[in-house]
Design an enzyme around this catalytic site. Structure first.
Site, short mmCIF file in Angstrom:
data_model
loop_
_atom_site.label_atom_id
_atom_site.label_comp_id
_atom_site.label_asym_id
_atom_site.label_seq_id
_atom_site.Cartn_x
_atom_site.Cartn_y
_atom_site.Cartn_z
N ASP A 42 62.67 -30.44 17.95
CA ASP A 42 62.51 -30.12 16.48
C ASP A 42 63.86 -30.53 16.04
O ASP A 42 64.35 -29.91 16.36
CB ASP A 42 62.37 -28.35 16.60
CG ASP A 42 62.12 -27.56 15.40
OD1 ASP A 42 61.98 -28.54 14.19
OD2 ASP A 42 61.01 -26.49 15.81
N THR A 81 58.00 -27.70 9.88
CA THR A 81 57.15 -27.15 11.52
C THR A 81 56.10 -26.79 11.88
O THR A 81 55.88 -28.16 12.86
CB THR A 81 58.12 -26.22 11.69
OG1 THR A 81 59.73 -26.52 12.07
CG2 THR A 81 58.20 -26.22 13.68
N LYS A 163 59.66 -22.03 19.53
CA LYS A 163 58.11 -21.16 17.98
C LYS A 163 57.19 -20.92 18.40
O LYS A 163 56.83 -22.04 18.79
CB LYS A 163 59.23 -22.49 17.07
CG LYS A 163 60.45 -22.29 17.08
CD LYS A 163 60.94 -23.27 15.62
CE LYS A 163 62.23 -23.69 15.55
NZ LYS A 163 61.95 -24.35 13.78
N ASP A 292 66.80 -27.92 16.62
CA ASP A 292 66.19 -27.75 14.81
C ASP A 292 67.28 -26.15 14.60
O ASP A 292 67.94 -26.15 13.46
CB ASP A 292 65.23 -26.68 14.90
CG ASP A 292 64.65 -27.02 13.10
OD1 ASP A 292 64.90 -27.78 11.85
OD2 ASP A 292 64.57 -24.88 12.86
N HIS A 296 69.88 -26.84 11.60
CA HIS A 296 69.69 -25.15 10.46
C HIS A 296 71.84 -24.72 9.99
O HIS A 296 71.92 -24.48 9.11
CB HIS A 296 69.07 -24.47 10.23
CG HIS A 296 67.74 -24.89 9.62
ND1 HIS A 296 67.30 -25.67 8.67
CD2 HIS A 296 66.08 -25.37 10.90
CE1 HIS A 296 65.82 -25.71 8.20
NE2 HIS A 296 64.70 -25.48 9.32
N HIS A 338 60.04 -33.48 12.56
CA HIS A 338 60.09 -33.98 11.17
C HIS A 338 61.53 -34.28 11.30
O HIS A 338 62.00 -34.08 12.35
CB HIS A 338 60.00 -32.70 10.60
CG HIS A 338 60.38 -31.26 10.53
ND1 HIS A 338 62.23 -30.95 11.08
CD2 HIS A 338 60.39 -30.16 11.09
CE1 HIS A 338 62.28 -29.91 11.02
NE2 HIS A 338 61.48 -29.37 11.62
ZN ZN Z 1 61.42 -27.75 12.81
#
Ligand code: ZN
Length: 546
Positions: A42, A81, A163, A292, A296, A338
């Protein structure tokens, strides 16, 4: 379906071809996998892959010796995502998967919360986009695993991710095993019981979360990246990943241990289910989410991401070794949902002075209030998930006022210095099919690939490059989701034991993965059913795409 053996050329033909073309390597047959492993990291951007590639020594180094597409595109505009994971194993862009964003709005939905989460079933009574029942019901197309199961019911589909949306979108509608993270361990649909491997990993993870952990030491090559960066009034990043208090599952999720456990569960299920040892061809999809969370929380260019990627490399090496011990023919594809880019505060220090956070005027509430005042309307005029992406005219706006509301909002948005483009649903619905390679797509092409008439907004707002739609006060300091290449471009690596590697720097698409893997089975896909195309993974004159 034609048989695999039929596609091999007779030996005499090979000899003749090699004699005529001395510069062409001897034709190697395509791999014939019994197990297909697809790994999504991710937020693993092509930029991060390029930056760290020479530093990998374990799993990512081995995978980098396979067939490498360093510029693969999640070609759509809404680089989030859920859409990204929906493209990986369906061969289709979000316009066809129906997964246009992580969340969209249904202004006619009969519940207080009109926001719909991509992997929820809003038909379950009492649900909301925050407290939802996980479901694949929104995914409009079959995954490769579902197609394989239709062709041969002996195929097994296993999906494991940090996730829920990653696990669900790669698994599709009929997985044999599916596990995603929630709270303090891996969970599944209500009717699924933990297998021994799931129970073992969950007990291990629970014990680890229960213990406090010191700040993980920075690997030698990451120390030089330490530089304190102030974000807003409260936060500082760029020095180290903070220590974790006992019981802090959120901090655990933002550490390399999270991917390690996810990979341990994937390997555990592979052993337990004897994946690749049955009569059918099995699929194991793995979503690794820690990169990810680190991106973030700490941005992409600090020592925190360096630490995360060095650990990921190591863990992928251990996973590969476990897989090889199973002695089944397998193929791995590794990619990302992504890309991403760094926090504006660090970018501003590093030759990107235009990097900035979004202004309040772009908030759907503020915009709606201004439009309502202009037009003498009452109540909420717009609903949407943030300053960019899909904006929906509220159901309370009279039908004969909708066009003027849309026109007024568009004019206001385009006057904002942080807005690059605004498209209406009519424009997106009428967009011609993109024909150029994905790096050359227009913004309209990109937004149209994210457009679903039943789910998209009345307006789609695209921000200028380097504008980050997140405040400097929250847990998320850097993000993705834009139509720009730093968010669209990701690596795509194919590897199998004995692969003759090569690199193709020209752009390909993530929707090419499913038709390419299908060609190896081989499984025929009817023309037009997938947006992607089969990628020829053989450096020789032989091809897997026949
Ligand atoms: Zn993602």
């Amino acid at each position: 379906m034609h048989s695999f053996a039929k596609r091999r050329r007779p030996l005499s033909l090979l000899v003749t071809a090699a004699a005529l073309l001395p510069n062409v390597a001897a034709a190697a047959p395509p791999p014939a996998p019994k197990l297909i492993v697809v790994i999504s990291v991710d937020q693993f951007s092509a930029d991060l892959f390029a930056e760290y590639r020479s530093r990998f020594t374990a799993g990512l180094k081995r995978l980098s010796q396979g067939v490498i597409f360093p510029a693969a595109y999640q070609s759509h505009a809404a680089t989030e995502t859920c859409p990204g994971h929906s493209t990986i194993l369906t061969g289709n862009r979000p316009a066809r998967t129906g997964i246009i964003a992580n969340n969209w709005f249904d202004v006619n939905l009969d519940r207080p919360d009109q926001r719909v989460y991509c992997a929820e079933d809003e038909g379950v009574a009492g649900s909301s986009s925050e407290n939802y029942t996980v479901s694949p019901v929104h995914l409009k197309v079959p995954t490769l695993g579902e197609r394989l199961k239709s062709a041969d019911p002996r195929t097994r589909v296993v999906s494991v991710a940090g996730k829920d949306r990653a696990a669900v979108m790669m698994a599709g509608h009929t997985p044999d095993q599916i596990w995603w993270w929630k709270g303090r361990g891996f969970v599944s649909y209500a009717d699924r019981k933990p297998t021994p491997a799931v129970a073992r990993i969950n007990a291990q993870t629970d014990a680890e979360i229960g213990r406090a952990a010191p700040s993980p030491p920075l690997p030698p090559g990451c120390q030089a990246r330490a530089q304190a960066i102030r974000v807003g009034l409260e936060k500082e990043v760029g020095v180290r990943l903070p220590p974790r208090e006992a019981g802090d599952a959120t901090a655990y999720r933002t550490s390399p241990s999270f991917d390690a456990e996810t990979l341990a569960l994937a390997a555990g299920l592979a052993v337990e289910m004897k994946l690749g040892q049955g009569q059918g061809i099995d699929i194991l999809a793995i979503g690794l989410s820690a990169t990810d969370y680190v991106g973030h929380g700490f941005g992409t260019e600090g020592p925190e991401m360096c630490l995360q990627l060095m650990h990921l490399d190591r863990e992928l090496g251990l996973f590969l070794a476990k897989l090889e011990k199973q002695r089944v023919p397998f193929v791995i594809a590794l990619t990302a949902d992504h890309g991403g880019h760094d926090a504006p505060e660090r970018n501003q220090l590093r030759a990107a002075p235009d990097a900035q956070r979004t202004a309040d005027a772009l908030d759907p509430g503020s915009l709606g209030a201004a439009v309502a005042a202009d037009l003498g309307l009452e109540g909420f005029v717009f609903t949407g998930d943030g300053p960019a992406g899909d904006l929906y005219v509220s159901a309370s706006v009279p039908k004969d006022k909708r066009d003027v509301v849309i026109a007024n909002a568009r004019k206001r948005l385009l006057a904002q210095p942080q807005v690059e483009a605004v498209f209406t649903r009519d424009e997106l619905g009428a967009a011609p099919k993109a024909i150029l390679p994905p790096d050359e797509w227009s913004l309209l092409d990109r937004a149209a690939a994210s457009f679903d008439p039943a789910r998209s907004g009345d307006l789609v707002v695209l921000l200028r490059p380097h504008v980050t739609p997140a405040p400097d006060t929250g847990a998320t300091i850097a993000t993705h989701g834009s139509p720009w290449d730093y968010d669209r471009r990701v690596p795509l690596l194919f590897w199998w034991p004995g692969v003759t590697g090569f690199e193709q720097p020209l752009p390909v698409e993530i929707v090419d993965i499913a038709p390419t893997l299908a060609s190896l089975v081989p499984l025929s896909i009817a023309a037009g059913e997938m947006d992607g195309r089969c990628l020829d993974l053989l450096a020789s004159a032989e091809s897997n795409c026949r």
